[in-house]
Structures are given as structure tokens and as C-alpha cells.
Design an enzyme around this catalytic site. Structure first.
Site, mmCIF file in Angstrom:
data_model
loop_
_atom_site.group_PDB
_atom_site.id
_atom_site.type_symbol
_atom_site.label_atom_id
_atom_site.label_comp_id
_atom_site.label_asym_id
_atom_site.label_seq_id
_atom_site.Cartn_x
_atom_site.Cartn_y
_atom_site.Cartn_z
ATOM 1 N N ARG A 1 -51.708 54.118 68.181
ATOM 2 C CA ARG A 1 -52.358 55.431 68.277
ATOM 3 C C ARG A 1 -52.614 55.827 69.738
ATOM 4 O O ARG A 1 -51.943 56.681 70.299
ATOM 5 C CB ARG A 1 -53.665 55.430 67.455
ATOM 6 C CG ARG A 1 -54.246 56.802 67.172
ATOM 7 C CD ARG A 1 -55.021 57.406 68.295
ATOM 8 N NE ARG A 1 -56.168 56.601 68.707
ATOM 9 C CZ ARG A 1 -56.883 56.863 69.795
ATOM 10 N NH1 ARG A 1 -56.578 57.891 70.572
ATOM 11 N NH2 ARG A 1 -57.901 56.080 70.139
ATOM 12 N N ASP A 2 -53.515 55.136 70.389
ATOM 13 C CA ASP A 2 -53.892 55.518 71.755
ATOM 14 C C ASP A 2 -52.710 55.338 72.712
ATOM 15 O O ASP A 2 -52.547 56.112 73.665
ATOM 16 C CB ASP A 2 -55.075 54.649 72.203
ATOM 17 C CG ASP A 2 -55.800 55.202 73.405
ATOM 18 O OD1 ASP A 2 -55.321 56.172 74.004
ATOM 19 O OD2 ASP A 2 -56.854 54.649 73.755
ATOM 20 N N HIS B 1 -63.919 49.753 75.166
ATOM 21 C CA HIS B 1 -62.557 50.297 75.187
ATOM 22 C C HIS B 1 -62.333 50.743 76.633
ATOM 23 O O HIS B 1 -62.789 51.824 77.032
ATOM 24 C CB HIS B 1 -62.520 51.460 74.193
ATOM 25 C CG HIS B 1 -61.228 52.189 74.082
ATOM 26 N ND1 HIS B 1 -60.563 52.337 72.887
ATOM 27 C CD2 HIS B 1 -60.476 52.838 74.990
ATOM 28 C CE1 HIS B 1 -59.466 53.044 73.075
ATOM 29 N NE2 HIS B 1 -59.392 53.361 74.354
ATOM 30 N N HIS C 1 -60.172 51.396 80.047
ATOM 31 C CA HIS C 1 -58.861 51.699 80.642
ATOM 32 C C HIS C 1 -58.761 51.066 82.033
ATOM 33 O O HIS C 1 -59.765 50.819 82.694
ATOM 34 C CB HIS C 1 -58.649 53.216 80.690
ATOM 35 C CG HIS C 1 -58.270 53.785 79.355
ATOM 36 N ND1 HIS C 1 -57.075 54.401 79.112
ATOM 37 C CD2 HIS C 1 -58.930 53.796 78.174
ATOM 38 C CE1 HIS C 1 -57.020 54.790 77.852
ATOM 39 N NE2 HIS C 1 -58.137 54.442 77.259
ATOM 40 N N CYS D 1 -55.069 59.404 77.508
ATOM 41 C CA CYS D 1 -55.402 60.527 76.652
ATOM 42 C C CYS D 1 -54.776 61.773 77.251
ATOM 43 O O CYS D 1 -54.948 62.039 78.441
ATOM 44 C CB CYS D 1 -56.916 60.677 76.559
ATOM 45 S SG CYS D 1 -57.377 62.142 75.638
ATOM 46 N N ASN E 1 -54.638 51.483 78.699
ATOM 47 C CA ASN E 1 -55.748 50.652 78.233
ATOM 48 C C ASN E 1 -55.589 49.248 78.808
ATOM 49 O O ASN E 1 -54.519 48.881 79.302
ATOM 50 C CB ASN E 1 -55.677 50.532 76.700
ATOM 51 C CG ASN E 1 -56.106 51.790 75.993
ATOM 52 O OD1 ASN E 1 -57.282 52.090 75.924
ATOM 53 N ND2 ASN E 1 -55.154 52.542 75.473
HETATM 54 P P1 HMG Z 1 -59.021 73.783 66.598
HETATM 55 O O1 HMG Z 1 -57.849 74.565 67.025
HETATM 56 O O2 HMG Z 1 -60.363 74.092 67.189
HETATM 57 O O3 HMG Z 1 -59.126 73.711 65.000
HETATM 58 O O4 HMG Z 1 -58.721 72.266 66.871
HETATM 59 P P2 HMG Z 1 -59.341 74.767 63.887
HETATM 60 O O5 HMG Z 1 -60.254 74.115 62.905
HETATM 61 O O6 HMG Z 1 -59.700 76.114 64.456
HETATM 62 O O7 HMG Z 1 -57.868 74.867 63.260
HETATM 63 C C1 HMG Z 1 -56.784 75.361 63.986
HETATM 64 C C2 HMG Z 1 -55.490 74.917 63.336
HETATM 65 O O8 HMG Z 1 -55.439 73.482 63.364
HETATM 66 C C3 HMG Z 1 -55.327 75.310 61.855
HETATM 67 O O9 HMG Z 1 -53.946 75.520 61.604
HETATM 68 C C4 HMG Z 1 -55.750 74.059 61.131
HETATM 69 O O10 HMG Z 1 -55.179 73.945 59.853
HETATM 70 C C5 HMG Z 1 -55.213 72.988 62.054
HETATM 71 P P3 HMG Z 1 -53.263 76.981 61.673
HETATM 72 O O11 HMG Z 1 -54.038 77.780 60.679
HETATM 73 O O12 HMG Z 1 -53.444 77.465 63.105
HETATM 74 O O13 HMG Z 1 -51.831 76.716 61.313
HETATM 75 N N1 HMG Z 1 -55.918 71.709 61.918
HETATM 76 C C6 HMG Z 1 -55.330 70.547 61.602
HETATM 77 N N2 HMG Z 1 -54.045 70.223 61.331
HETATM 78 C C7 HMG Z 1 -53.812 68.931 61.034
HETATM 79 N N3 HMG Z 1 -54.753 67.976 60.990
HETATM 80 C C8 HMG Z 1 -56.046 68.268 61.259
HETATM 81 C C9 HMG Z 1 -56.356 69.604 61.566
HETATM 82 N N4 HMG Z 1 -57.524 70.209 61.869
HETATM 83 C C10 HMG Z 1 -57.233 71.510 62.079
HETATM 84 N N5 HMG Z 1 -56.964 67.318 61.244
HETATM 85 C C11 HMG Z 1 -58.905 69.915 66.455
HETATM 86 C C12 HMG Z 1 -59.644 71.226 66.568
HETATM 87 C C13 HMG Z 1 -59.944 68.803 66.493
HETATM 88 C C14 HMG Z 1 -58.128 69.870 65.156
HETATM 89 C C15 HMG Z 1 -57.934 69.806 67.676
HETATM 90 O O14 HMG Z 1 -58.657 70.017 68.854
HETATM 91 C C16 HMG Z 1 -57.243 68.486 67.738
HETATM 92 O O15 HMG Z 1 -56.418 68.146 66.900
HETATM 93 N N6 HMG Z 1 -57.558 67.669 68.780
HETATM 94 C C17 HMG Z 1 -56.974 66.349 68.882
HETATM 95 C C18 HMG Z 1 -57.151 65.805 70.231
HETATM 96 C C19 HMG Z 1 -56.649 64.377 70.287
HETATM 97 O O16 HMG Z 1 -56.048 63.835 69.382
HETATM 98 N N7 HMG Z 1 -56.910 63.770 71.448
HETATM 99 C C20 HMG Z 1 -56.526 62.429 71.671
HETATM 100 C C21 HMG Z 1 -57.380 61.449 70.915
HETATM 101 S S1 HMG Z 1 -58.983 61.108 71.601
HETATM 102 C C22 HMG Z 1 -58.717 60.019 72.830
HETATM 103 O O17 HMG Z 1 -57.601 59.760 73.175
HETATM 104 C C23 HMG Z 1 -59.852 59.289 73.425
HETATM 105 C C24 HMG Z 1 -60.074 57.933 72.765
HETATM 106 O O18 HMG Z 1 -58.852 57.254 72.559
HETATM 107 C C25 HMG Z 1 -60.964 57.129 73.669
HETATM 108 C C26 HMG Z 1 -60.305 56.663 74.951
HETATM 109 O O19 HMG Z 1 -59.112 56.298 74.921
HETATM 110 O O20 HMG Z 1 -60.992 56.587 75.941
HETATM 111 C C27 HMG Z 1 -60.750 58.064 71.408
HETATM 112 MG MG MG Z 2 -57.904 54.526 75.168
#
Ligand code: HMG
Ligand code: MG
Length: 298
Positions: free
Chosen positions: A15-16, A207, A209, A240, A249
Site C-alpha cells: 500500500r504505502d 511508522h 520514514h 505519500c 519508509n
Molecule cells: P473528495 O473529493 O473530497 O470526496 O475526496 P467526495 O466525498 O466529495 O467524493 C468525490 C468523488 O470521489 C465522488 O465520485 C466519490 O464517489 C468518490 P464522483 O461523483 O466525482 O465520480 N469517492 C470515492 N471513490 C472510491 N473510493 C472511495 C471514495 N470516496 C469518495 N473511498 C477522499 C475525499 C478522501 C475520497 C480523497 O481525498 C481521497 O481519496 N484521498 C486519498 C488520499 C490518499 O490515499 N493518500 C495517501 C494515503 S495516506 C498516507 O500515505 C500517509 C500514511 O501512509 C502515513 C505515512 O506514510 O506517513 C497513512
Molecule cells: Mg509511510
């Protein structure tokens, strides 16, 4: 404090790690990676995420990954879920556990999940309710626990506060993420000490990096404070897409090598792990980010 006798490794590379790779990776390769990790003795594998595929296209095939991966008994196949829509997709696809993710920085929360920290906590409430009724365990991440790419230094108290909220809403474990890898043993220990005022060490994970080459030193400092759950990623994959400048990481191979030296149990076969890290590095067409893998040259 004596170091823990046993450590639980949370492997986040599928995933990450893969979420951050430019080059598309097939579902078959993702599945092979997960199966190899399980064969090496990894018992917790974060295998994909159910976020909006427009935001993170690399995780678009996570449903197929969970549906098709050969399951090994005793292994947890977890998914990252940002909202109830993601939670439902994850459970329908066969995820055995989920993780929610908040940030200790407002700007990062906006960039990463398009809402404030408070709004994100509200968004998680329906996940917690559904998970409780489905008997699914929920892990909580707090990102940017030392620094934020947009806001700079993050106060330990802010981290402790967000971690406490996730814990109180029912997350069984909170993973404290130095997303940008700016921490050092002093700043990471200060952040942990603030959080330990509210949550016991047995419910915390780190966690970390390796952006500034501090990940192993920071893990050692965490072990000294009684933390016995470590998130890491084979070949040091990770980053990210919404954290500018964040690199890999802590490499799981390097963590395991250190744990072996410390005489800490972990249940993982280092040689098989190195082969797994080399396998995915070769598929990505890059050198492994693990120093141990490079030194061993398997
Ligand atoms: P948004 O645009 O604010 O969402 O995104 P919304 O609720 O307004 O919906 C917009 C559209 O997204 C709609 O579709 C929804 O159906 C769709 P449309 O009508 O435009 O066709 N939608 C989805 N589709 C699939 N699966 C879903 C989903 N939810 C809404 N679950 C949202 C908000 C959170 C969805 C968006 O910002 C997003 O997906 N962000 C993901 C960011 C991400 O994955 N970042 C990386 C992971 S975090 C990280 O790496 C840090 C961590 O690893 C720690 C570290 O490493 O340090 C944890
Ligand atoms: Mg990470």
C-alpha cells in the site's frame, strides 16, 4: 526501560510503497508481492487502499488484489480506508482489517484527504460504527507527527491530541507516522512521550520514514520507550503523493537485521524477505532501498 522481547512488524509496502510509484504495477505482481511477504513470515500486510482512484490511481485495483490473493492462516490482510464508501468496498473485497488516517497538521489533512482534521474524525465515525457491528478491527494512523511539508514543525501535544481522539473512538492501535522523515531520536521521543501520557505503549506503533537517514535510529529510540509495533516496507518503498519530498519508509530488511542483532523476536525469515524486496525492486526497475539487501547481495 528494557527493550521489548518481541516486536510485531506491520508491512506496508503493497500500500504505502506501491501507492507512490509512478510506474503502473499489475494486480498479478501486487498479489505475488503479498504472497511472498506472507511466505517470509510477515503476519500483518497492508495490502491496498480504497481511496478515490482519481487521487491515487496506483491503488485502483485493490479490490482484485484482496479478492484474488491466496490467504495464509494467521495473516492479517488490511486495507486503508478514508471514508465509509472505502470501508464498504474494502470489506466486500475481503479485507480482514481496516485502517483510518488522520493528520497532526491541518494543511496536510486538506491536501491528503480534502478536509480538516476535525472533519476527518467526523468522517471516520460511520466507519467505526460499521466496523463495530461487523467485528472488524480498525487501526488508526496519525500522519506528520514530527513535521509537515506545508506547516513545518508539529507540536507533540497536537499529535497526542489527534492520537487520543482516534484511540477513544475505538481504534485498537495508533500508528504514529513521521511522514516526511524529518524526526530524530530527540524529536521522536518527545512526540512519543507526549502521546504516552494518553495511550499505553502496547497500543502504539511507529511508522518512520527514512528521508534524512534517521529511521533506524528513531525506531531504536521508540523501542527504548517500550513501543513494540513497527510499520516498515520491504526495499524501503514508500512515500505519500501528498507529502512533498517524503521518501521511503524504514526498509523491513534493515529493521529485521537490527532486531536480530538486538535479540528481539519477530517471526520473519530475513533471506526470504530480502528476496521479496529484490523481487519488487526488479519489477519497479530500481535498486532496493534496503542497505541490508544491498550488502547481502542475495
Ligand atoms: P473528495 O473529493 O473530497 O470526496 O475526496 P467526495 O466525498 O466529495 O467524493 C468525490 C468523488 O470521489 C465522488 O465520485 C466519490 O464517489 C468518490 P464522483 O461523483 O466525482 O465520480 N469517492 C470515492 N471513490 C472510491 N473510493 C472511495 C471514495 N470516496 C469518495 N473511498 C477522499 C475525499 C478522501 C475520497 C480523497 O481525498 C481521497 O481519496 N484521498 C486519498 C488520499 C490518499 O490515499 N493518500 C495517501 C494515503 S495516506 C498516507 O500515505 C500517509 C500514511 O501512509 C502515513 C505515512 O506514510 O506517513 C497513512
Ligand atoms: Mg509511510
Amino acid at each position: 526501560m528494557a527493550l521489548p522481547g518481541k516486536v510485531r512488524i506491520i508491512e506496508v509496502s503493497p500500500r504505502d510503497g506501491l501507492q507512490n510509484e509512478k510506474q503502473p504495477i499489475t494486480t498479478a505482481v501486487k498479489i505475488e508481492l503479498i504472497e511472498k511477504l506472507a511466505d517470509a513470515g510477515v503476519s500483518y500486510i497492508e495490502s491496498g487502499s480504497f481511496v478515490n482512484p482519481k487521487w491515487v490511481p496506483q491503488m485502483a485495483g485493490s479490490d482484485e488484489v484482496f479478492q484474488q490473493v491466496a490467504r495464509k492462516e494467521g495473516v492479517t490482510y488490511a486495507a486503508l480506508t478514508p471514508n465509509i464508501q472505502g470501508y464498504q468496498r474494502a470489506i466486500e473485497s475481503g479485507a480482514t482489517e481496516v485502517a483510518i488516517f488522520a493528520a497532526a497538521s491541518e494543511a496536510f489533512s486538506q491536501k491528503n484527504i480534502n478536509c480538516s482534521v476535525v472533519e476527518s474524525i467526523e468522517r471516520f465515525a460511520p466507519i467505526m460504527a460499521a466496523a463495530a457491528s461487523d467485528h472488524v478491527k480498525v487501526r488508526g494512523y496519525v500522519s506528520c507527527v514530527v513535521g509537515c511539508p506545508y506547516e513545518g514543525d508539529v507540536a507533540p501535544q497536537k499529535v497526542a491530541d489527534v492520537a487520543r481522539q482516534l484511540f477513544e473512538m475505538g481504534c485498537y492501535e495508533i500508528s504514529l507516522c513521521d511522514t516526511t522523515g524529518v524526526g530524530n531520536p530527540v524529536s521522536v521521543s518527545a512526540m512519543l512521550e507526549a502521546t504516552l501520557q494518553h495511550i499505553p505503549a502496547s497500543k502504539l506503533a511507529v511508522h518512520l520514514h527514512d528521508t534524512y537517514g534517521q529511521a533506524l535510529a528513531n525506531i531504536y529510540a521508540s523501542l527504548q520507550l517500550g513501543i513494540a509495533t513497527i510499520d516498515s516496507s520491504v526495499a524501503g518503498l514508500g512515500g505519500c503523493p501528498y507529502a512533498k519530498g517524503a521518501s521511503g519508509n524504514a526498509a523491513t530488511e534493515d529493521v529485521i537485521y537490527m532486531l536480530n542483532g538486538l535479540g528481539i523476536e519477530h517471526g520473519i525469515d530475513l533471506n526470504k524477505l530480502i528476496e521479496t524486496g529484490n523481487f519488487i525492486s526488479q519489477k519497479l526497475g530500481k535498486d532496493s532501498g534496503s542497505k541490508v539487501a544491498r550488502a547481502k547481495g542475495l
